[in-house]
Design an enzyme around this catalytic site. Structure first.
Site, PDB file in Angstrom:
ATOM      1  N   ASP A  11       0.867  -1.177   0.000  1.00 35.05           N
ATOM      2  CA  ASP A  11       0.000   0.000   0.000  1.00 35.05           C
ATOM      3  C   ASP A  11       0.901   1.222   0.000  1.00 35.05           C
ATOM      4  O   ASP A  11       1.718   1.386   0.902  1.00 35.05           O
ATOM      5  CB  ASP A  11      -0.874   0.031   1.258  1.00 35.05           C
ATOM      6  CG  ASP A  11      -1.992  -1.001   1.190  1.00 35.05           C
ATOM      7  OD1 ASP A  11      -2.295  -1.480   0.085  1.00 35.05           O
ATOM      8  OD2 ASP A  11      -2.560  -1.332   2.248  1.00 35.05           O
ATOM      9  N   ASP A 130     -14.026  -6.056  -2.792  1.00 40.01           N
ATOM     10  CA  ASP A 130     -14.082  -6.128  -1.330  1.00 40.01           C
ATOM     11  C   ASP A 130     -15.450  -6.671  -0.936  1.00 40.01           C
ATOM     12  O   ASP A 130     -16.471  -6.067  -1.255  1.00 40.01           O
ATOM     13  CB  ASP A 130     -13.880  -4.731  -0.723  1.00 40.01           C
ATOM     14  CG  ASP A 130     -12.456  -4.224  -0.916  1.00 40.01           C
ATOM     15  OD1 ASP A 130     -11.521  -5.053  -0.893  1.00 40.01           O
ATOM     16  OD2 ASP A 130     -12.267  -3.008  -1.098  1.00 40.01           O
TER      17      ASP A 130
END
Lengths: 260, 203
Positions: A11, A130
């Site tokens: 990330d 997700d």
């Protein structure tokens, strides 16, 4: 036979790599380019970079990271975060990424998958999905977007199938319930999606022990396992993960350590 | 020695470019047949659909340039789609291809239960005596992304095989023409070594 892949996720905020729990409380863990190179040398099969604070003015930073990564690692890597148009995709692909990942923006504009697939090929377009448990959905899971903050009325399985039909060449399936818990991947969800779509599924969210990775391959039928904190901050190495998996007779790439 | 990389707008050439730069070879990337013909060794990459790729090759004259280059006896390496376009024909859009090595590109059977495209790392069993696989152990892993596989007319043109539901030819060679179905530029150390083997080969 096709080998199971270990994918490391980085990330990226600005020029740093972070790891957060359920997309919050991000902790700085290092320079993404240096980390990418180290994982490559340790035998990682693929990398994913998520530009988690992607905004117009910071866009150039991730492109520079991609360019520098492409110059020194020779395995496929994906870039996600803030990609909202085919121009964004093109910029990332021309900087050297193999694939682009789209998530919330694909939900808001499914045509983006189709457009990207027809311009760059299906193999370039990764759907980031997700999913969160929701008993009212027919598959038992709903799609959430905006980094886990916004629930949608979409059923996770129907969306995975639709995205495949639109041209997604791979699905990175992240379990919101398991993400950051280090208690293991969500096997039921992964197995269901993997068995019902014809494209590879990369399981994400929840890895905390090497056994979890073996489980998601054996029981969850995942094609690849995404890990982050296990190698960023928990002290595991790609080498020992692969060694363990080989001992469990899971076919992985282990011939990557020869220094040629 | 000048290395040429054929740019016929089939996919992203960036990874081939960065690999060649990393290996420190001089090369040109070109869409112009005349420039391609002047190079000493050719890399013919490509990702995408065979039919539209052949149309571009025909329209631009690059197809003819590659055929001329092949006749000159200089070495060519086809990669991925390039490994299929060098065959006689592809089942993809039923496309007539360049015919540098006899054979066809066949689609993986849809009823095999396997995911298509064949995407990810797989083992390549290369013939050690072929220069492309020098110092690369049989069974080394390489990165693949494809839905069609090469089926050569002559078994002896197969220099490597891979298994994905079926056993297919993952690398081919006939005289000065060589081709690999996988992506050496994305296959870590062994991929780079294969590229080096191709580029360092004394003719």
């Amino acid at each position: 036979m096709l080998l199971k892949r270990i994918v490391v996720c980085l990330d990226v905020i600005g020029e740093r790599t972070t790891k957060g729990i359920r997309f919050k409380n991000n902790v700085d863990v290092g320079d993404p380019v240096v980390m990418a190179r180290d994982y490559y040398l340790q035998g990682v099969d693929e990398l994913v970079f998520y530009d988690i604070t992607a905004s117009a003015e910071k866009r150039g930073i991730i492109i520079e990271v991609v360019r520098r990564v492409a110059e020194q690692i020779f395995i496929p890597f994906t870039v996600g975060g803030g990609i909202g148009s085919v121009d964004d995709m093109k910029e990332v692909l021309l900087a050297g990424a193999e694939k682009v990942s789209i998530n919330s923006r694909a939900v808001r504009n499914p045509g983006l998958i189709e457009e990207g697939a027809s311009l760059f090929g299906k193999q370039c377009i990764v759907l980031g999905l997700d999913a969160e448990r929701d008993a009212t959905m027919s598959s038992g899971y709903r799609v959430v977007i905006d980094g886990g903050r916004t629930p949608t009325g979409l059923d996770a399985l129907s969306w995975a199938r639709e995205a495949e039909n639109l041209g997604a060449g791979e699905i990175v399936l992240n379990s919101i319930d398991a993400d950051g818990t280090r208690a293991g991947y969500e096997i039921t969800l992964t197995r269901m999606i993997s068995e019902q779509v014809g494209v590879p599924v990369v399981a994400s969210g929840g890895a905390g022990k090497i056994e979890h990775i073996a489980d998601i391959f054996e029981k969850g039928k995942a094609d690849a396992a995404l890990i982050a904190s296990m190698v960023h901050s928990m002290g595991y190495t790609i080498w020992e993960i692969k060694k363990y998996l080989s001992e469990r007779n899971i076919a992985v790439r282990t011939d990557c350590y020869t220094d040629l | 020695m000048t290395i040429g990389v054929v740019d016929y707008r089939a996919g992203n050439l960036k990874s081939v470019e960065t690999a060649l730069r990393y290996l420190d070879f001089r090369f040109i990337i070109s869409q112009e047949p005349e420039k391609i013909l002047k190079t000493d060794r050719l890399i013919f990459p490509g990702v995408g659909e065979a039919g539209s790729a052949m149309k571009v090759l025909e329209r631009t004259g690059l197809g003819e340039a590659i055929e001329d280059f092949a006749r000159s006896g200089k070495l060519i390496l086809g990669i991925c789609l390039g490994c299929q376009i060098i065959l006689d024909r592809s089942e993809e859009s039923n496309t007539r291809c360049l015919g540098l090595i006899g054979g066809i590109a066949k689609m993986f059977p849809l009823d095999s239960g396997l995911k298509i495209p064949h995407m990810g790392w797989n083992r390549v069993f290369g013939r050690q005596e072929h220069f492309l696989f020098k110092d690369i152990p049989a069974g080394a892993s390489f990165y693949f992304v494809h839905s069609y596989y090469p089926l050569p007319n002559l078994k002896e043109t197969e220099i490597a095989y891979t298994e994905y539901g079926l056993r297919f030819s993952s690398a081919l060679a006939h005289e000065n023409i060589t081709a690999v179905q996988f992506h050496p530029e994305k296959s870590g150390q062994y991929g780079l070594l294969l590229l080096k083997n191709f580029l360092n080969r004394k003719e």
